[in-house]
Each structure stands twice: as C-alpha cells, then as structure tokens.
Design a protein around this motif. Sequence first.
Motif, PDB file in Angstrom:
ATOM      1  N   HIS A  73     -43.202 -20.425  20.416  1.00 17.27           N
ATOM      2  CA  HIS A  73     -43.231 -19.177  19.629  1.00 17.27           C
ATOM      3  C   HIS A  73     -42.535 -19.448  18.296  1.00 17.27           C
ATOM      4  CE1 HIS A  73     -44.018 -16.358  23.161  1.00 17.27           C
ATOM      5  NE2 HIS A  73     -43.669 -17.475  23.790  1.00 17.27           N
ATOM      6  N   GLN A  76     -39.631 -17.181  17.236  1.00 16.93           N
ATOM      7  CA  GLN A  76     -38.421 -17.180  18.070  1.00 16.93           C
ATOM      8  C   GLN A  76     -37.455 -18.305  17.706  1.00 16.93           C
ATOM      9  OE1 GLN A  76     -39.551 -16.869  22.237  1.00 16.93           O
ATOM     10  NE2 GLN A  76     -40.879 -15.111  21.845  1.00 16.93           N
ATOM     11  N   LEU A  87     -35.857 -12.756  32.092  1.00 16.43           N
ATOM     12  CA  LEU A  87     -36.893 -12.602  31.076  1.00 16.43           C
ATOM     13  C   LEU A  87     -36.930 -11.213  30.430  1.00 16.43           C
ATOM     14  CD1 LEU A  87     -39.500 -13.510  29.609  1.00 16.43           C
ATOM     15  CD2 LEU A  87     -40.765 -12.700  31.623  1.00 16.43           C
ATOM     16  N   TRP A  90     -34.068 -10.251  28.194  1.00 14.27           N
ATOM     17  CA  TRP A  90     -34.099 -11.194  27.067  1.00 14.27           C
ATOM     18  C   TRP A  90     -35.137 -10.755  26.028  1.00 14.27           C
ATOM     19  CZ3 TRP A  90     -38.132 -14.563  25.611  1.00 14.27           C
ATOM     20  CH2 TRP A  90     -37.791 -15.564  24.699  1.00 14.27           C
ATOM     21  N   LEU A  91     -36.317 -10.303  26.516  1.00 13.57           N
ATOM     22  CA  LEU A  91     -37.341  -9.803  25.583  1.00 13.57           C
ATOM     23  C   LEU A  91     -36.830  -8.574  24.832  1.00 13.57           C
ATOM     24  CD1 LEU A  91     -40.597 -10.069  27.767  1.00 13.57           C
ATOM     25  CD2 LEU A  91     -40.090 -11.382  25.693  1.00 13.57           C
ATOM     26  N   THR A  95     -35.653 -10.752  21.720  1.00 13.77           N
ATOM     27  CA  THR A  95     -36.928 -11.243  21.210  1.00 13.77           C
ATOM     28  C   THR A  95     -37.673 -10.188  20.391  1.00 13.77           C
ATOM     29  OG1 THR A  95     -36.996 -12.691  23.093  1.00 13.77           O
ATOM     30  CG2 THR A  95     -39.047 -12.389  21.924  1.00 13.77           C
ATOM     31  N   ARG A 198     -49.966 -10.726  24.840  1.00 17.45           N
ATOM     32  CA  ARG A 198     -48.622 -11.249  25.134  1.00 17.45           C
ATOM     33  C   ARG A 198     -48.463 -11.556  26.614  1.00 17.45           C
ATOM     34  NH1 ARG A 198     -44.034 -10.721  21.765  1.00 17.45           N
ATOM     35  NH2 ARG A 198     -42.723 -12.255  22.765  1.00 17.45           N
ATOM     36  N   PHE A 199     -48.626 -10.553  27.463  1.00 20.49           N
ATOM     37  CA  PHE A 199     -48.756 -10.697  28.923  1.00 20.49           C
ATOM     38  C   PHE A 199     -49.289  -9.370  29.450  1.00 20.49           C
ATOM     39  CE2 PHE A 199     -44.055  -9.717  30.456  1.00 20.49           C
ATOM     40  CZ  PHE A 199     -43.889  -8.756  29.472  1.00 20.49           C
ATOM     41  N   HIS A 226     -48.972 -15.352  29.018  1.00 24.43           N
ATOM     42  CA  HIS A 226     -47.937 -15.748  29.976  1.00 24.43           C
ATOM     43  C   HIS A 226     -48.336 -15.243  31.355  1.00 24.43           C
ATOM     44  CE1 HIS A 226     -45.688 -15.345  26.106  1.00 24.43           C
ATOM     45  NE2 HIS A 226     -45.022 -16.398  26.543  1.00 24.43           N
ATOM     46  N   GLU A 229     -44.015 -15.899  35.611  1.00 23.01           N
ATOM     47  CA  GLU A 229     -42.828 -16.582  35.121  1.00 23.01           C
ATOM     48  C   GLU A 229     -41.591 -16.140  35.907  1.00 23.01           C
ATOM     49  OE1 GLU A 229     -42.232 -15.716  30.988  1.00 23.01           O
ATOM     50  OE2 GLU A 229     -40.435 -16.957  30.799  1.00 23.01           O
ATOM     51  N   HIS A 265     -46.115 -20.995  31.908  1.00 22.89           N
ATOM     52  CA  HIS A 265     -45.226 -20.886  33.082  1.00 22.89           C
ATOM     53  C   HIS A 265     -45.920 -21.148  34.409  1.00 22.89           C
ATOM     54  CE1 HIS A 265     -42.387 -19.825  30.107  1.00 22.89           C
ATOM     55  NE2 HIS A 265     -43.058 -18.740  29.771  1.00 22.89           N
ATOM     56  N   SER A 290     -37.266 -23.700  29.136  1.00 27.36           N
ATOM     57  CA  SER A 290     -37.268 -22.239  29.158  1.00 27.36           C
ATOM     58  C   SER A 290     -37.026 -21.725  30.574  1.00 27.36           C
ATOM     59  CB  SER A 290     -38.608 -21.737  28.633  1.00 27.36           C
ATOM     60  OG  SER A 290     -38.742 -20.356  28.813  1.00 27.36           O
ATOM     61  N   LEU A 294     -33.800 -19.420  31.309  1.00 31.12           N
ATOM     62  CA  LEU A 294     -33.934 -18.009  31.687  1.00 31.12           C
ATOM     63  C   LEU A 294     -33.853 -17.799  33.206  1.00 31.12           C
ATOM     64  CD1 LEU A 294     -36.748 -16.871  29.196  1.00 31.12           C
ATOM     65  CD2 LEU A 294     -34.330 -16.246  29.126  1.00 31.12           C
ATOM     66  N   ASP A 316     -41.766 -23.925  24.697  1.00 33.47           N
ATOM     67  CA  ASP A 316     -41.515 -22.484  24.774  1.00 33.47           C
ATOM     68  C   ASP A 316     -40.276 -22.056  23.982  1.00 33.47           C
ATOM     69  OD1 ASP A 316     -42.133 -19.840  25.452  1.00 33.47           O
ATOM     70  OD2 ASP A 316     -40.851 -19.897  27.219  1.00 33.47           O
TER      71      ASP A 316
HETATM   72  N1  GUN Z   1     -43.495 -13.084  28.504  1.00 28.51           N
HETATM   73  C1  GUN Z   1     -43.917 -12.197  27.585  1.00 28.51           C
HETATM   74  N2  GUN Z   1     -43.463 -12.530  26.354  1.00 28.51           N
HETATM   75  C2  GUN Z   1     -42.723 -13.645  26.508  1.00 28.51           C
HETATM   76  C3  GUN Z   1     -41.993 -14.476  25.614  1.00 28.51           C
HETATM   77  O1  GUN Z   1     -41.909 -14.241  24.408  1.00 28.51           O
HETATM   78  N3  GUN Z   1     -41.362 -15.551  26.156  1.00 28.51           N
HETATM   79  C4  GUN Z   1     -41.423 -15.837  27.479  1.00 28.51           C
HETATM   80  N4  GUN Z   1     -40.789 -16.924  27.926  1.00 28.51           N
HETATM   81  N5  GUN Z   1     -42.103 -15.091  28.345  1.00 28.51           N
HETATM   82  C5  GUN Z   1     -42.748 -13.993  27.869  1.00 28.51           C
END
Ligand code: GUN
Length: 424
Positions: A73, A76, A87, A90-91, A95, A198-199, A226, A229, A265, A290, A294, A316
Amino acid sequence: MHSWRAALLRFDLHGQAIYEADGLLVTGPGSSGPAVIVAAGSHAELAPRFSHVPCTHLPGRLLAPGFIDMHVHYPQLDVIGSPAEGLLPWLNDYTFPHESQFSDPAHAAVVASFFCDELMRHGVTTALTFATSHPASVDALFAEARKRRLRLITGKVLQDRHSPDGVRDQTGQSLADTEALIQKWHGVDRLGYAITPRFAPSSTEEQLRGAGELAAAYPSTWIQSHVAENLDEIAWARALFPDARSYLSIYADHGLMRERAVYAHCIHFHDEDRALMRDTATAAAVCPTSNLFLGSGFFDFAGAERVPFAHGLASDVGGGTSFSPFVTMRAAYFAGREGQTKPGISLPPERLWWLHTAGAARALGLEGVVGNLQPGCEADFVVLNPQATPLLARRTSQANSLAELLFAMIVLGDDRVVERTIIA
Ligand code: GUN
Ligand code: ZN
C-alpha cells in the motif's frame, strides 16, 4: 546491447534455480518498449558470441532478477510500525486517517515519489500496489512509476460502506472513476490497472457486482483485495454475507475470481477455499511481516502445495514492516516453520527467492515478462553484494552451495545488499 559479467541467478520453468558462478547477462533493445535479456549463461560459453558487446565486469557480485512485491500500500508509508490490537482497530485508528490525506494531490505526489524510490532502493522492480479511494492518488503513483519506468500495477480503492468520512466513496461514482482510470492508464508503457475493492466488508453488494462487471469487461486488468486475514474480519464478512459459502466465495459470487486476481493474506482457509483459488486461477499474496506484526496468523505453505494454488511474496507495507525482499523472505521462512497452528515446514532458500521473483511473476500472469533473467524477459535486475556487511562477508565466504549462499543473504541481508537496481 550491453553485457554484465558476474555470478548469475535465474530459474527454469519448474522453478529450479540455475546458477553460474561466472555468468554473463546480455541485454538489448526490445522490439518495442523495455530492454530485454538477449542471452544469459556461463561467461565461458557466451563470451565468444558477444565479444563485440561492451561488458561491465562486476567481480564478487551476484546478478539476480528484480524482486516483485505482490501486495503493498503506497499510502501506508507513514503507517509502518503503528501498533494495534489487530487488523480492524489498526485500520480505524491509523490507516483510514492517513489515507484520507490523499484527497490532496500534492501530498499524494510526494508520497508516491518517495515510495517509488524506496522500491528501487530495495531492488523491487515490479509491484502490485493499493492506492486510496481518491482517483488522484492513482494518477500520482502512475506518474511517478512512469518516470522511473517501473512495472507498476495499481488502482483506486473501492469502499462505499463501513468506512469513515474522508475515505468512503459513492457506489456509482466509484465505478465510473474506476472505468475512467482503466481507460487512462491500463497498458500505458509498463503500467497496469487493478480493480481494487478494499475487502468485502467495506463494499456494498452493488459495488462488488459493479467491480466484477468491470473485471469481465476488461479481462487484462488485475483485481486485488484482501481475504481471510484476521478472525474478527472473517466473522464480520460472514455476518454481512450470510448466504456465501465462505469469506473467499463472496468474491467468486461477484465475479472477482479469475486469472490476474490477487488476494492478500489467505491465512484462515479450508481446503474448499484452496480448491476455489486453484480452480479459478486466482493467486494469493503472502504477507508474512504484516501477519506477524498485526498478529493475524501464519500462511499455510504446505496447504498451498497440497491443494496447489498460485502464490508469491509481498511486503504489505504499512501492515508489513519492511520494503526489503530479504526481510520478507526471512519472515516467510519463519512463518513456514511455525508448527502450532499447522504443520511447520522448512522452505528452501531457492523456493523463497522464486516466490519473490519468477513465482510471483507467474502468479501475476507475467511469467516470461518479468521476475526472471531468461532470454526475452524484460531486463529488470539487481546487482547484489554478498559481502555488504562484515558478518555477511564472513558468512557468505564460507557458503559451500547455492542454497547456503542464498540462505545467508536471506537471513542476514537487507537494503545494504542491493548495490544497484537496473530497470529495463
Ligand atoms: N484489509 C482491509 N484493508 C486492509 C489494509 O489496508 N491492510 C491490511 N493488512 N488488511 C486490510
Ligand atoms: Zn494489504
């Protein structure tokens, strides 16, 4: 044409390493675009044929394919090393606030420039990269990559729900922006576009469906996202899509699994998920620094060979902690050894290296284009110094095999090993 004399590492079609202690790499203009490898092999065999070609002699150095980062990213960069419970916090805490700054094109340009320099300093010559949800973040990165002639794939992040103000986009506009960016950038010089939800938890069904429709309409684009994860993330995705067979299958249900689709992941998988990856020719980007940072878990390398699906290595950054392919290969080795959540294995050093070069190229659908030093490949390579530090010099001087040499560099190496990065 130009030739380079040094030790030489490349791979055959089965992923076996080919090593010449005294090798010759001959590069020349491609038919259109980037320079390519004209010949590679032992100096003794090739030198008579190319005696007219100017030669750079690099005693004590190793020529190897430029590394491929399958998932990183760029926005980031300034998130690296931000600790969190896991995760999702952290987002939210680090993030998303950082990514919201990329609505400013001037900020995006500064970070994109630093990011591209950092890739090259670490010997990374191809990257599949997330931008942010702001279209200008994509323009900024493509512009900087193009200046340096990097092979770079990126895309505007799609996230139209469960995302804070500043990064959340709007469904219809996000899909129109994606299509406009594909038409503007995909296939320009060495650049490629990746459709980038994104996910699953941060996209509506409508946005995922639209992304899948674009993926069908533009089959040579990449897809990146993603999956699987973190346990809280998986529970959330399952709750939002109760009819899906698994978290992974949400993407298949929306037309987002195909060749050139890459999911970061892929940790908490069942064999049905592995089979779905295999059967749809979808690839995993394995992100061990990563996953360790995390606390997400450990990619199951043995599982990915038992039900074989394409995979390769990735930094990552900024969940990951380093741009260095050496640090990533080292962490992948540790993740493979972990034996409490899965059977631990000892990945051979040639295999780790392949997963970050020719294997990653295969997973991206770029086999024979990048990630190797066989004739016809684009001439992206690194000049490595196995004596870069006192300890490396001491250790590598005692290496009795290619495996021992590569392992010493994986365990002790970092950006100091990368003396030069040569791009096409
Ligand atoms: N899942 C959704 N967004 C992200 C991200 O920015 N980083 C990670 N590691 N997982 C995510
Ligand atoms: Zn990621």
